[in-house]
Design a protein around this motif. Structure first.
Motif, PDB file in Angstrom:
ATOM      1  N   ALA A 192     -10.466   0.648  13.758  1.00 32.72           N
ATOM      2  CA  ALA A 192     -10.282   1.082  12.379  1.00 32.72           C
ATOM      3  C   ALA A 192      -8.950   0.567  11.869  1.00 32.72           C
ATOM      4  O   ALA A 192      -8.072   0.178  12.645  1.00 32.72           O
ATOM      5  N   TRP A 193      -8.812   0.570  10.522  1.00 34.47           N
ATOM      6  CA  TRP A 193      -7.610   0.064   9.879  1.00 34.47           C
ATOM      7  C   TRP A 193      -7.189   1.033   8.778  1.00 34.47           C
ATOM      8  O   TRP A 193      -8.035   1.708   8.181  1.00 34.47           O
ATOM      9  N   ILE A 194      -5.900   1.069   8.511  1.00 34.71           N
ATOM     10  CA  ILE A 194      -5.360   1.980   7.505  1.00 34.71           C
ATOM     11  C   ILE A 194      -4.763   1.194   6.347  1.00 34.71           C
ATOM     12  O   ILE A 194      -4.040   0.212   6.556  1.00 34.71           O
ATOM     13  N   GLY A 195      -5.083   1.630   5.136  1.00 35.31           N
ATOM     14  CA  GLY A 195      -4.445   1.113   3.929  1.00 35.31           C
ATOM     15  C   GLY A 195      -3.618   2.207   3.287  1.00 35.31           C
ATOM     16  O   GLY A 195      -4.035   3.368   3.246  1.00 35.31           O
ATOM     17  N   ILE A 196      -2.437   1.835   2.797  1.00 40.58           N
ATOM     18  CA  ILE A 196      -1.541   2.773   2.125  1.00 40.58           C
ATOM     19  C   ILE A 196      -1.299   2.276   0.711  1.00 40.58           C
ATOM     20  O   ILE A 196      -0.970   1.102   0.505  1.00 40.58           O
ATOM     21  N   ASP A 197      -1.457   3.167  -0.259  1.00 40.91           N
ATOM     22  CA  ASP A 197      -1.182   2.851  -1.666  1.00 40.91           C
ATOM     23  C   ASP A 197      -0.004   3.711  -2.121  1.00 40.91           C
ATOM     24  O   ASP A 197      -0.124   4.928  -2.250  1.00 40.91           O
ATOM     25  N   LEU A 198       1.117   3.053  -2.356  1.00 43.76           N
ATOM     26  CA  LEU A 198       2.299   3.730  -2.870  1.00 43.76           C
ATOM     27  C   LEU A 198       2.234   3.658  -4.390  1.00 43.76           C
ATOM     28  O   LEU A 198       2.661   2.681  -4.999  1.00 43.76           O
ATOM     29  N   GLY A 199       1.631   4.669  -5.013  1.00 46.49           N
ATOM     30  CA  GLY A 199       1.380   4.650  -6.447  1.00 46.49           C
ATOM     31  C   GLY A 199       2.522   5.224  -7.251  1.00 46.49           C
ATOM     32  O   GLY A 199       3.608   5.523  -6.741  1.00 46.49           O
ATOM     33  N   THR A 200       2.273   5.408  -8.539  1.00 49.01           N
ATOM     34  CA  THR A 200       3.278   5.964  -9.432  1.00 49.01           C
ATOM     35  C   THR A 200       3.417   7.467  -9.250  1.00 49.01           C
ATOM     36  O   THR A 200       4.526   8.004  -9.251  1.00 49.01           O
ATOM     37  N   GLN A 201       2.301   8.141  -9.056  1.00 45.71           N
ATOM     38  CA  GLN A 201       2.310   9.600  -8.995  1.00 45.71           C
ATOM     39  C   GLN A 201       1.984  10.161  -7.620  1.00 45.71           C
ATOM     40  O   GLN A 201       2.178  11.355  -7.387  1.00 45.71           O
ATOM     41  N   SER A 202       1.519   9.321  -6.709  1.00 46.41           N
ATOM     42  CA  SER A 202       1.172   9.833  -5.386  1.00 46.41           C
ATOM     43  C   SER A 202       1.120   8.699  -4.380  1.00 46.41           C
ATOM     44  O   SER A 202       1.083   7.518  -4.730  1.00 46.41           O
ATOM     45  N   VAL A 203       1.109   9.099  -3.098  1.00 36.27           N
ATOM     46  CA  VAL A 203       0.858   8.181  -1.989  1.00 36.27           C
ATOM     47  C   VAL A 203      -0.516   8.520  -1.428  1.00 36.27           C
ATOM     48  O   VAL A 203      -0.823   9.689  -1.171  1.00 36.27           O
ATOM     49  N   ARG A 204      -1.343   7.495  -1.232  1.00 37.00           N
ATOM     50  CA  ARG A 204      -2.683   7.682  -0.694  1.00 37.00           C
ATOM     51  C   ARG A 204      -2.861   6.786   0.531  1.00 37.00           C
ATOM     52  O   ARG A 204      -2.507   5.604   0.485  1.00 37.00           O
TER      53      ARG A 204
END
Length: 465
Positions: A5-17
């Protein structure tokens, strides 16, 4: 050990997902944390900062929820043009200037004078390079937000990727920093990160971070891309003629072209495709953020249901919430305006939706005028896809089918990029990305006529040449 499996991280404006995905594209785990350190305090509204330590705490918390011994790689995306300074160990030393922070606008003439041929039409006041000069990084290292998170995971400074480096002035054609121009600007080479292609290895998760997050120590961390490009991967729009439209706080379009598109207006810029070729597009100051700005406290779900019954109206709002536009045209003087009769908040809601759809159509027309392949289909991603009514409206205005990917978020796109492991991301996305629904356009004479009036008003105001 389970399946890879692999993980993606989204460092957004209002949250981290963060999201964990298997080889088939199935989502195995998700987690998110809000970001609460945003600061907008200047009277002119041009200041937008965040505390990078807030990012790191949120990243660790989300990874602790999605980590698994079978994880084989991680990639990170973040907002384009967000920049900050770090020490020699890659640790942040001050708050980050966010993607739309415009305090450095006064640096623009100096940048253009340093290399007019390079930057007279392309450089914009909210790009990273003006912010860097404003920060005066003597004795510090320049980093983008995704770089700081990657350095935190691996325990040492990392290279940046071509996608995040674009708005810092990186020359994608030459594949190098423009050191001569930077020298004229007083920007020292040692402050700049090395630049690698998306998907290149940056390092491995440190033992210290593994204890915090539960990730396997030694897990590879791969160079990511900006959030708009990440969403494009999540949509699988990686071949010429396929486009991704990300409608969140702002509207971002991304497509594919074999040759670099040259835009004398500076509205369109291109990232490098991880597999070769180019990813042209742009980011507007309009978007779904106008709904909360212009209709504070409104029940948007109720409005959406009512708008479906109302249908297209003979009115529209150019829904820009602050002065200035950057795509599909560059107009620092641009301001919000209304066309037609808007007697109540429901009509204002519908007018905003139609105005955003009109900007989207104008953007595609501008891209085609530069030589992009005609739009065959558009994948819709971003928070606005929750509105079925808006999705259909956008298809009607564009006059082309729109596709709704099964997992339309940038974090998923980063998981796909990590899964490619330096091989073809286009082929990896073809295996992993699924389309959930396709909406066909319906003839809409009212919308077509109103669109003509909308463009005419933009022209009358001097926003369009």
């Amino acid at each position: 050990m389970g399946e890879p499996a692999w993980i993606g991280i989204d460092l957004g404006t209002q949250s981290v997902r963060s999201v964990r995905v298997d080889a088939s594209g199935a989502v195995l785990a998700r987690a998110n944390r809000p970001l609460t350190s945003a600061r907008r305090t200047s009277p002119s509204g041009d200041r937008h900062e965040q505390d990078p330590l807030d990012w790191l705490a949120a990243v660790d918390a989300t990874l602790a929820e999605v980590a698994d011994p079978a994880v084989e790689g991680i990639a990170i995306c973040s907002t384009s043009g967000t920049v900050l300074l770090t020490d020699d160990a890659g640790r942040p030393v001050a708050r980050a200037l966010m993607y739309d922070d415009a305090r450095a606008a006064a640096e623009l003439p100096r940048i253009v004078a340093a290399d007019p041929e390079r930057w007279s039409s392309s450089m914009q006041p909210t790009w990273a390079l003006p912010k860097i000069l404003w920060l005066e990084p003597r004795g510090r290292r320049i980093a983008h937000s995704a770089d700081v998170v990657a350095a935190h995971l691996v325990g040492h400074p990392v290279a940046t990727d071509t996608s995040h480096a674009l708005k810092t002035g990186y020359d994608l054609v030459a594949g190098s920093w423009p050191f001569d121009a930077f020298d004229r600007l007083g920007l020292a080479p040692e402050t700049l990160p090395e630049v690698v292609l998306p998907g290149a290895g940056l390092g491995r998760v440190s033992a210290a971070n593994a204890k915090i997050t539960g990730l396997p120590a030694g897990t590879p961390v791969y160079a990511g891309m900006t959030d708009g490009c990440a969403a494009q991967i999540a949509a699988g729009a990686l071949a010429p003629g396929a486009w991704n439209s990300v409608l969140g706080t702002t509207l971002v379009l991304k497509g594919v072209s074999e040759d670099l598109l040259e835009d004398p207006t500076g509205a369109v810029y291109s990232h490098r495709h991880p597999d070769g070729g180019w990813l042209p597009g742009g980011a507007s100051n309009t978007g779904a953020g106008a709904l909360t700005e212009m209709l504070p406290g409104a029940d948007l779900d109720a409005f959406d249901k009512a708008a479906r019954e109302l249908g297209p109206i003979s009115a529209a709002i150019y829904p820009i919430t602050k002065r200035g536009e950057r795509f599909p045209f560059v107009a620092p003087q641009a301001e919000q305006f209304e066309l037609g009769d808007l007697p109540d908040d429901l009509h204002r809601y519908a007018g905003i939706l139609q105005g955003v759809a009109f900007i989207e159509r104008l953007a595609f027309e501008h891209l085609e005028s530069l030589g992009a392949e005609p739009v065959g289909s558009v994948s819709l991603t971003g928070g606005a896809v929750r509105s079925d009514y808006w999705n259909q409206l956008r298809s009607d205005v564009l006059g082309v089918p729109v596709e709704l990917p099964a997992t339309p978020d940038p974090a998923y796109g980063m998981a796909v990029l990590a899964a490619s492991g330096g091989a073809s991301v286009t082929e990896t996305a073809a295996r992993m990305v699924r389309v959930e629904r396709v909406l066909e356009p319906r003839p809409q004479e009212t919308l077509n006529n109103l669109y003509g009036e909308f463009v005419a008003e933009l022209t009358r105001r001097g926003y369009l040449a």
